[in-house]
Write a protein that holds these residues in place. Structure first.
Motif, PDB file in Angstrom:
ATOM      1  N   CYS A 269       0.827  -1.206   0.000  1.00 48.45           N
ATOM      2  CA  CYS A 269       0.000   0.000   0.000  1.00 48.45           C
ATOM      3  C   CYS A 269       0.863   1.260   0.000  1.00 48.45           C
ATOM      4  CB  CYS A 269      -0.936  -0.002   1.205  1.00 48.45           C
ATOM      5  SG  CYS A 269      -2.231  -1.251   1.128  1.00 48.45           S
ATOM      6  N   ARG A 347      -5.106   4.889   0.662  1.00 47.58           N
ATOM      7  CA  ARG A 347      -6.411   5.113   0.015  1.00 47.58           C
ATOM      8  C   ARG A 347      -6.694   6.606  -0.123  1.00 47.58           C
ATOM      9  NH1 ARG A 347     -10.076   7.212  -1.675  1.00 47.58           N
ATOM     10  NH2 ARG A 347     -12.281   7.045  -1.183  1.00 47.58           N
ATOM     11  N   ILE A 355     -10.590   3.706  -4.902  1.00 51.06           N
ATOM     12  CA  ILE A 355     -11.679   2.755  -4.674  1.00 51.06           C
ATOM     13  C   ILE A 355     -11.784   1.726  -5.797  1.00 51.06           C
ATOM     14  CG2 ILE A 355     -12.951   4.510  -3.399  1.00 51.06           C
ATOM     15  CD1 ILE A 355     -14.960   4.558  -5.783  1.00 51.06           C
ATOM     16  N   LEU A 362      -7.565  -0.398  -1.832  1.00 50.21           N
ATOM     17  CA  LEU A 362      -8.830  -0.745  -1.196  1.00 50.21           C
ATOM     18  C   LEU A 362      -8.971  -2.253  -1.054  1.00 50.21           C
ATOM     19  CD1 LEU A 362     -11.332   0.455   0.080  1.00 50.21           C
ATOM     20  CD2 LEU A 362     -12.505   0.192  -2.112  1.00 50.21           C
ATOM     21  N   ARG A 363      -8.426  -3.006  -2.012  1.00 51.78           N
ATOM     22  CA  ARG A 363      -8.431  -4.474  -1.889  1.00 51.78           C
ATOM     23  C   ARG A 363      -7.688  -4.894  -0.623  1.00 51.78           C
ATOM     24  NH1 ARG A 363      -4.645  -7.736  -3.886  1.00 51.78           N
ATOM     25  NH2 ARG A 363      -3.915  -6.210  -5.431  1.00 51.78           N
ATOM     26  N   MET A 365      -7.167  -2.950   2.013  1.00 53.38           N
ATOM     27  CA  MET A 365      -7.955  -2.450   3.144  1.00 53.38           C
ATOM     28  C   MET A 365      -9.049  -3.436   3.526  1.00 53.38           C
ATOM     29  SD  MET A 365      -8.632   1.651   2.727  1.00 53.38           S
ATOM     30  CE  MET A 365      -9.621   1.685   4.218  1.00 53.38           C
TER      31      MET A 365
END
Length: 396
Positions: A269, A347, A355, A362-363, A365
Motif C-alpha cells: 500500500c 487510500r 476505490i 482498497l483491496r 484495506m
C-alpha cells in the motif's frame, strides 16, 4: 586527499535496511517468491478478487508446491526445512500481493500440515505430508464454528465412540480451502477432551459448501463444513493431539505468518501511494511535493519499517526456540494495526482512484478487515499481552 563518502541514502522500499540482516538463503527465498508473485499472481489477483474466487485452486496449489512454500518451515516428508524467518519472508511477499493468497499457503502449511507433522502418526505423516507439500493435495483446518470463534473451547462439534470407530457430528465455519480440500483436520470435543481427526473429503456425511457474498478475502475460497454422522476409524485420530493446546499451537504457527504477511500488505500500500503521489499532478506539480502528502508518506514509512522490524525480531526468536506465544500476539496486534493505518492513508492519497481495482489499496484495506479478526481478534491478542505483563487473566 581521498573524499569521504557518507552512508548511502535509505532505500524507499526498505528504509531501515531490515532485509540486510537476512541470511543469503533467506534473501534468495525472498527474491524467488517475490518474482513468482509478480509474474504469476499480481497480474491476476484483481480479477480473482472481483470474481470472488480462485478460478483454478488445484493449479495454484501445484504452483505453490513447485515453489516449495507449503510447509517450508517443516522438516522431512518433502518439506524444505527452512528457517522460520524464511517462511515469514515468503508470507510477506505473498501478502504483498493479496492476503487471500498468503492464507492459502498458511492454512495448508501452518495449520493442516503442521497439525499432521506435530501430532500425527508416522503413517498419517507419510500418507499426507508429501502430497500436501507438493500441492498434489489440499488441506484445510476445521476449528472455528458458527458460535465458537474466540472461545474455541466452547465448540459443539462432538466425536463419540462407536465400537472401534469414531462418529463426528457438528459444523465448522469460515474454513479456508474447505470446499476444495482433499482432507480436513477437524477438532472435536470428546469425553476425554478436545481431539483432532483427519477427515478425507470423500467420507460419507462430510460436506463442504463455499461461502459467497464476501467483501473481504475475495481471492480466496472460504467454506462451511458439516459433519453428519461421519464415521472414522481409530487411525484417523491424531494420536499426539490432546486438549485445546494442540489446535491453539497450530494457530500460533499461522499467526506467525500473519505477523510477516501484514508487513507485506503495508509495504504494498505504501509503495502504491508513493508511486501514485509522484505521478499525480495537481496545482501544477506532483502531489508528493505537498507537505500534507509527505507527512502521510513519512508516517507510512515508519509503520512499514516498524512492522518489518517486529516481524524480523519475532522470526529470530522463533528460530532460536525462544518465541513465546504472547510475542506472536504482540506481532499480530501491532503489525495488523500498522497495515490498516498504512492502507487507509494510501487510500486517501489515491483519491477517487483508490476505490478501484486498478490500484491495490482498497483491496488490501478490505482484506485487512478479515486479517484483524481471524487467528484471534485484536481484543483477544490485547488481553493475551495484558495477561503476560500482569499475570492476571481477563478472558473470563
Amino acid at each position: 586527499m581521498t573524499e569521504q563518502r557518507g552512508p548511502a541514502a535509505p532505500a524507499p522500499d526498505d528504509f531501515l535496511a531490515v532485509d540486510a540482516a537476512l541470511t543469503g538463503e533467506e534473501q534468495a527465498i525472498r527474491d524467488t517468491v517475490r518474482d513468482f508473485a509478480a509474474r504469476e499472481l499480481l497480474p491476476n489477483v484483481a480479477d480473482w478478487f472481483e470474481a470472488g474466487t480462485i478460478p483454478d485452486p488445484r493449479a495454484l496449489a501445484k504452483a505453490f508446491g513447485g515453489l516449495g512454500v507449503f510447509g517450508m518451515h517443516l522438516t522431512g516428508y518433502g518439506c524444505a526445512g527452512t528457517s522460520a524467518t524464511a517462511y515469514g519472508v515468503a508470507c510477506r511477499e505473498l501478502e504483498a500481493v493479496d492476503s487471500g493468497l498468503r492464507s492459502f499457503v498458511s492454512v495448508q502449511g501452518s495449520l493442516a500440515m503442521a497439525a499432521i507433522h506435530k501430532y500425527g502418526s508416522e503413517e498419517q505423516k507419510a500418507s499426507w505430508l508429501p502430497r500436501l507439500a507438493a500441492g498434489e493435495a489440499i488441506g484445510c483446518f476445521g476449528l472455528t464454528e458458527p458460535d465458537s470463534g474466540s472461545d474455541p473451547g466452547s465448540m459443539r462439534t462432538r466425536a463419540r465412540r462407536s465400537g472401534s470407530d469414531w462418529v463426528l457430528d457438528g459444523t465448522k465455519m469460515w474454513i479456508t480451502n474447505g470446499s476444495v480440500a482433499d482432507v480436513a483436520v477437524v477438532w472435536a470435543a470428546t469425553d476425554d477432551g478436545i481431539r483432532g481427526f483427519l477427515v478425507p473429503a470423500s467420507t460419507p456425511g462430510f460436506t463442504a459448501t463455499t461461502i459467497h457474498r464476501k467483501l473481504s478475502l475475495r481471492a480466496s475460497i472460504t467454506s462451511e463444513l458439516v459433519l453428519d454422522g461421519v464415521r472414522l476409524p481409530e487411525d484417523a485420530r491424531l494420536p499426539a493431539a490432546a486438549g485445546l493446546g494442540a489446535p491453539l499451537s497450530c494457530l500460533n504457527e499461522a499467526r506467525f505468518g500473519i505477523v510477516w504477511g501484514a508487513a507485506g500488505a503495508a509495504r504494498a500500500c505504501y509503495l502504491a501511494a508513493l508511486d501514485y503521489a509522484g505521478t499525480r499532478v495537481q496545482f501544477g506539480r506532483p502531489i508528493a511535493g505537498f507537505q500534507l502528502t509527505q507527512r502521510k508518506l513519512a508516517d507510512m514509512v515508519v509503520d512499514v519499517n516498524h512492522a518489518n522490524l517486529t516481524a524480523a525480531r519475532i522470526g529470530r526468536l522463533k528460530d532460536a526456540g525462544q518465541c513465546h506465544h504472547t510475542q506472536v500476539s504482540f506481532g499480530k496486534l501491532a503489525n495488523v494495526a500498522a497495515a490498516q493505518r498504512v492502507a487507509a492513508a494510501a487510500r486517501s492519497i489515491h483519491g477517487a482512484n483508490g476505490i478501484t481495482l486498478e490500484y491495490p489499496v482498497l483491496r488490501h484495506m478490505l482484506n485487512l478487515e478479515t486479517v484483524a479478526t481471524y487467528e484471534g481478534t485484536e481484543e483477544v491478542h490485547a488481553l493475551s499481552i495484558g495477561q503476560a505483563v500482569t499475570g492476571l487473566p481477563a478472558f473470563r
